[in-house]
Design a protein around this motif. Structure first.
Motif, short mmCIF file in Angstrom:
data_model
loop_
_atom_site.label_atom_id
_atom_site.label_comp_id
_atom_site.label_asym_id
_atom_site.label_seq_id
_atom_site.Cartn_x
_atom_site.Cartn_y
_atom_site.Cartn_z
N GLN A 179 -6.06 -9.43 8.58
CA GLN A 179 -5.25 -10.01 7.67
C GLN A 179 -5.46 -9.42 6.13
O GLN A 179 -4.48 -9.56 5.64
CB GLN A 179 -5.92 -11.39 7.50
CG GLN A 179 -5.66 -12.63 8.75
CD GLN A 179 -6.20 -13.86 8.71
OE1 GLN A 179 -7.27 -14.11 8.14
NE2 GLN A 179 -5.61 -14.73 9.26
N VAL A 180 -6.41 -8.80 5.95
CA VAL A 180 -6.76 -8.25 4.61
C VAL A 180 -5.87 -6.94 4.68
O VAL A 180 -5.12 -6.89 3.43
CB VAL A 180 -8.32 -7.47 4.26
CG1 VAL A 180 -8.33 -6.74 3.19
CG2 VAL A 180 -9.04 -8.98 4.07
N ARG A 181 -5.72 -6.28 5.62
CA ARG A 181 -4.96 -5.20 5.99
C ARG A 181 -3.45 -5.61 5.55
O ARG A 181 -2.41 -5.11 5.13
CB ARG A 181 -5.08 -4.31 7.12
CG ARG A 181 -6.34 -3.67 7.11
CD ARG A 181 -6.41 -2.41 8.18
NE ARG A 181 -6.57 -3.19 9.47
CZ ARG A 181 -7.43 -3.38 10.06
NH1 ARG A 181 -8.66 -3.47 9.41
NH2 ARG A 181 -7.34 -4.01 11.21
N THR A 182 -3.02 -6.71 6.27
CA THR A 182 -1.68 -7.43 6.37
C THR A 182 -1.33 -7.79 5.04
O THR A 182 -0.19 -7.46 4.57
CB THR A 182 -1.70 -8.56 7.34
OG1 THR A 182 -1.89 -8.22 8.37
CG2 THR A 182 -0.23 -8.96 6.94
N TRP A 183 -2.55 -8.43 4.12
CA TRP A 183 -2.15 -8.73 2.71
C TRP A 183 -1.95 -7.59 1.96
O TRP A 183 -1.02 -7.33 1.25
CB TRP A 183 -3.17 -9.53 2.22
CG TRP A 183 -3.20 -9.95 0.88
CD1 TRP A 183 -2.43 -10.99 0.13
CD2 TRP A 183 -3.83 -9.28 -0.40
NE1 TRP A 183 -2.62 -11.09 -1.14
CE2 TRP A 183 -3.31 -9.84 -1.64
CE3 TRP A 183 -4.46 -8.14 -0.56
CZ2 TRP A 183 -3.59 -9.41 -2.75
CZ3 TRP A 183 -4.95 -7.72 -1.66
CH2 TRP A 183 -4.67 -8.44 -2.65
N GLU A 184 -2.72 -6.45 2.19
CA GLU A 184 -2.76 -4.97 1.41
C GLU A 184 -1.02 -4.57 1.69
O GLU A 184 -0.54 -4.20 0.68
CB GLU A 184 -3.58 -4.21 1.80
CG GLU A 184 -4.91 -4.76 1.08
CD GLU A 184 -5.93 -3.68 1.71
OE1 GLU A 184 -5.87 -2.92 2.46
OE2 GLU A 184 -7.22 -3.94 1.32
N MET A 185 -0.80 -4.56 2.93
CA MET A 185 0.46 -4.23 3.25
C MET A 185 1.64 -4.97 2.68
O MET A 185 2.74 -4.35 2.12
CB MET A 185 0.67 -3.92 4.67
CG MET A 185 1.96 -3.28 5.23
SD MET A 185 2.14 -3.59 7.06
CE MET A 185 0.81 -2.32 7.48
N LYS A 186 1.53 -6.06 2.61
CA LYS A 186 2.33 -7.10 2.15
C LYS A 186 2.67 -6.73 0.32
O LYS A 186 3.70 -6.91 -0.03
CB LYS A 186 2.14 -8.63 2.16
CG LYS A 186 2.95 -9.45 1.63
CD LYS A 186 2.91 -11.02 1.89
CE LYS A 186 3.87 -11.96 1.35
NZ LYS A 186 3.62 -13.27 1.79
N LYS A 187 1.39 -6.45 -0.08
CA LYS A 187 1.57 -6.21 -1.59
C LYS A 187 1.95 -4.85 -1.66
O LYS A 187 2.81 -4.75 -2.65
CB LYS A 187 0.05 -6.21 -1.95
CG LYS A 187 -0.11 -5.78 -3.51
CD LYS A 187 -1.65 -5.88 -3.92
CE LYS A 187 -1.69 -5.82 -5.40
NZ LYS A 187 -2.96 -5.84 -6.06
N ARG A 188 1.74 -3.95 -0.82
CA ARG A 188 2.61 -2.56 -1.17
C ARG A 188 4.15 -2.87 -0.90
O ARG A 188 4.85 -1.99 -1.55
CB ARG A 188 1.97 -1.58 -0.12
CG ARG A 188 0.54 -1.22 -0.47
CD ARG A 188 0.12 0.39 0.32
NE ARG A 188 0.23 -0.07 1.93
CZ ARG A 188 -0.70 -0.37 2.52
NH1 ARG A 188 -2.17 -0.60 2.03
NH2 ARG A 188 -0.64 -0.37 3.86
#
Length: 509
Positions: A196-205
């Motif tokens: 989920q953290v990686r998904t949030w980071e990807m969404k932010k990118r």
């Protein structure tokens, strides 16, 4: 549907006299509890005997015990009632998309929780043991989950609680302890949190890249607008340069033509001067003789008068051609405008002013006119037309004005001149076009169409007539040349420049 009450409410929280849930519970000395109303009513019937006992254990009391509400028991009963209400509200039959209770025998209720230890989904009624029993309270409850078989290890039939990062698989605890012992393993919750953290980071990118993309698109739009403005400016510069070239070519053509004419006149004058000098020598020789007959035969009639008049005429034609126009000379009688007497404009003859032989001037004066009535004079308003017609290819004129206001126009010769009608005004009919100039601004007019021009006022105006292209343009000239208005016209006949001036105003070409 009847809802089964919890066992505690039947065994411990009911009154043995009214067989209902205790209301204002009181506890007597033997330890049994009753409704305050029920036990008082029971003992009131025993007052005659003077014996007071417990309806259940028959233990006698003397004297009659004092009764007090058991607040702890009353609070507990209220909690049990509230629990029953919550359970009742949560009970509903399972629909096709709901997770159903695995314990209900017939029509299944909607599951409230799934026990990951028992691997069973429970409704509100069958979930009570997990909420009351200390042993069952240690079970892991989760939100209702369907398809439990998909969450079980096919080999050990245990819940998939471990994630093997080495094999990218969900495994049970026994698999993690055996086959995946040396692998990189974490709990499913930990792996999900990381993803989920990686998904949030990807969404932010993605959001950052989308923002950068929008900024780049805006930059492209700005560049495109600047390119369009540059193209428009380039086209304008080319148009001005073409106009400048046309004007310069026109002026150079007139210059070459007039220089040639003046050179021819100079050559002719030099020849005549040479001839006169030769003749003067001959006359000087003849004057020495005393023979009158010989003297008269040798002297021819003088030619000086003819030569002088020819030279004067040719010079005037040359000057008239350089000014490119001449004005009707004349005045009309005084006419009334409001409370003031208005006179027709006056103008100077070309070449009459020393130092400015090529200018024509139109002025407004209020003196009486010595000139007789003329059929070409305007009756309604003081206006004047140039005698020379503008036709052919292209014509360019520059004018300087001063005073309150002036009118610069172009018209067919057949414009109305007589009568007190606005039809005779320049620009107020379909035969003429006008530009009104004042320090307040400009107005262009043709027939019924009036155009206000919001440009800073200039006292130098250029008129450019392009007959092949079919347009008439007015320009303001200062440090730069600004287009004021352009009429698109297909001229059917030659036109004449026309002018009108206001009080204390003048105009020169």
């Amino acid at each position: 549907m009847a809802v089964a009450k919890p066992s505690l409410s039947v065994d411990h929280y009911s009154c043995s006299l009214c067989l209902d849930v205790l209301k204002k519970p009181v506890t007597i000395p033997c330890g049994h509890s009753y409704c305050m109303h029920c036990i008082n009513d029971y003992w009131d019937k025993l007052d005659a005997q003077g014996i007071y006992n417990c309806p259940q254990c028959r233990l006698d009391f003397e004297p009659r015990p004092s009764l007090y509400i058991n607040t702890a028991l009353e609070g507990l009963i209220e909690k049990v009632k509230q629990m029953q209400v919550n359970i009742t509200q949560s009970l509903s039959y399972a629909e096709s998309d709901d997770v159903s209770c695995d314990v209900c025998p017939e029509r299944k209720l909607k599951a409230m929780k799934t026990c990951l230890t028992c691997l069973v989904s429970y409704c509100g009624i069958h979930l009570q043991p997990h909420q009351e029993s200390e042993a069952l309270k240690r079970h892991k409850l989760a939100e209702p989950t369907g398809n439990l078989q998909e969450k079980l290890c096919w080999k050990h039939q245990k819940m998939l609680e471990i994630f093997c990062r080495s094999d990218e698989l969900c495994v049970c605890s026994m698999c993690a302890a055996t086959e995946h012992k040396i692998h990189d393993i974490v709990t499913i919750d930990e792996e999900r949190a990381g993803r989920q953290v990686r998904t949030w980071e990807m969404k932010k990118r993605i959001e950052e890249k989308e923002k950068k993309l929008e900024e780049m698109k805006e930059t492209i739009k700005i560049i495109q607008v600047m390119q369009e403005q540059e193209k428009a400016f380039t086209c304008l510069l080319k148009s001005i340069e073409r106009l400048r070239s046309d004007v310069i070519g026109l002026i150079r053509g007139y210059e070459r033509k007039e220089i040639k004419r003046v050179e021819e006149l100079i050559e002719e004058l030099e020849k005549e001067i040479e001839m006169l000098k030769t003749r003067d020598i001959e006359l000087a020789e003849l004057s020495k003789t005393d023979d009158h007959i010989h003297f008269l035969k040798g002297v021819s009639p003088p030619q000086g008068t003819h030569t002088q008049s020819t030279l004067t005429r040719d010079n005037r034609e040359s000057l008239t051609h350089l000014t490119c126009m001449s004005l009707d000379r004349g005045r009309k009688p005084t006419q009334t405008w409001g409370d003031k007497n208005m006179q027709t404009p006056q103008w100077d003859d070309p070449g009459s002013e020393p130092g400015s032989p090529y200018s024509l001037q139109v002025t407004y004066e209020t003196t009486e006119s010595p000139y007789p009535e003329h059929p070409d004079r305007f009756d309604y308003w003081p206006q004047v037309l140039c005698r020379e017609a503008l036709s052919g290819t292209r014509c360019y004129r520059e004018l300087q004005w001063s005073g309150n206001w002036v009118v610069i126009g172009v018209t067919y010769k057949g414009i109305s001149r007589k009568g007190n009608s606005e039809e005779s005004l320049l620009g107020f009919n379909d035969k003429s076009w006008r530009l009104f100039c004042s320090d307040s601004g400009y107005f262009a007019r043709h027939d019924d169409k009036v155009t206000e021009i919001d440009v800073a006022s200039s006292h130098r105006i250029a008129v450019y007539l392009d007959c092949p292209a079919g347009f008439l343009s007015f320009y303001s000239i200062s440090d730069t040349m600004t287009l004021l208005h352009k009429f698109q016209v297909s001229f059917s006949e030659p036109v004449h420049l026309g002018f009108g001036v206001g009080p204390n105003s003048s105009l020169s070409i």
